[in-house]
Design an enzyme around this catalytic site. Sequence first.
Site, PDB file in Angstrom:
ATOM      1  N   LYS A   1       0.821  -1.208   0.000  1.00 43.43           N
ATOM      2  CA  LYS A   1       0.000   0.000   0.000  1.00 43.43           C
ATOM      3  C   LYS A   1       0.855   1.259   0.000  1.00 43.43           C
ATOM      4  O   LYS A   1       2.035   1.261   0.341  1.00 43.43           O
ATOM      5  CB  LYS A   1      -0.972  -0.036   1.176  1.00 43.43           C
TER       6      LYS A   1
ATOM      7  N   ARG B   1      -3.433 -10.099   5.116  1.00 48.56           N
ATOM      8  CA  ARG B   1      -3.815 -10.229   3.704  1.00 48.56           C
ATOM      9  C   ARG B   1      -2.677  -9.687   2.852  1.00 48.56           C
ATOM     10  O   ARG B   1      -2.326  -8.502   2.956  1.00 48.56           O
ATOM     11  CB  ARG B   1      -5.114  -9.459   3.447  1.00 48.56           C
TER      12      ARG B   1
END
Length: 266
Positions: free
Chosen positions: A208, A244
């Site tokens: 991210k 995740r």
Amino acid sequence: MTLIMGIVNVTPDSFSDGGRYLDRDAAIAHGRALLAEGAHILDVGGESTRPGAERVPPEAERERVIPVVAALAADGAVVSIDTMNASTAIAAVAAGARIVNDVSGGLADPALLAAVAATDADIALGHWRGPSVDMYAHADYADIVAEVVGELTARMQDAAAAGIPVERMIVDPGIGFGKRGGQNWDVLRNLDAFAALGPRVLVGTSRKRFLADALGDDASTPRRDLATAVTSVLAAQAGVWAVRVHDVAATRDALTIAELWGDARG
């Protein structure tokens, strides 16, 4: 033990690997490869939630994901469906998915919580303040940890009202969703506050933007994967149920070494 949820993006536009696995055979092969690398759960998604992404019609989403879910579930994999649409959730569970991972926590489609309640699937309730196209417009917080905890509590209450018992709930503080760089670190430093809610905690930091911001704007995918593995270890040490990730092998290795380190010190 913290579980590893491997990401299977059946999309043309995901921020990291968009288009690589849009072909269903490629997506199925990728899921099988992630299982071989050590994934405990496969999270199959047909709609990108990257910043700025536009919504995908549910019909197109289902066409992308249902054959992939069915094939991987038939292999015996524990499959999660990453969707904000009730119709996709129902179809995926019918095809063998055992978890519905809704990053909106039931806000994007008011029918989703009741739909999941009518199945035996678990549900991951993400923290979300609005669609990806303008998610950062909602990133103002006076006390981010208290506010995210409060908003997830509301999602849990709505899920319970729809008929989902807490034992089937998972909470996800929504790293990167409606949160700017440093705000994500504030959330990660306080994972105990989310564990105190009661359900299992899922954390997704993989590749991210806030990691790239920390490493430098030119951070490559391998560097982001290394940072992801480090944050996954720290999340595991904080007691989260699952992380995740895109790079399952690196995360598996990092978690193994951290566990051995803990055993050696114990």
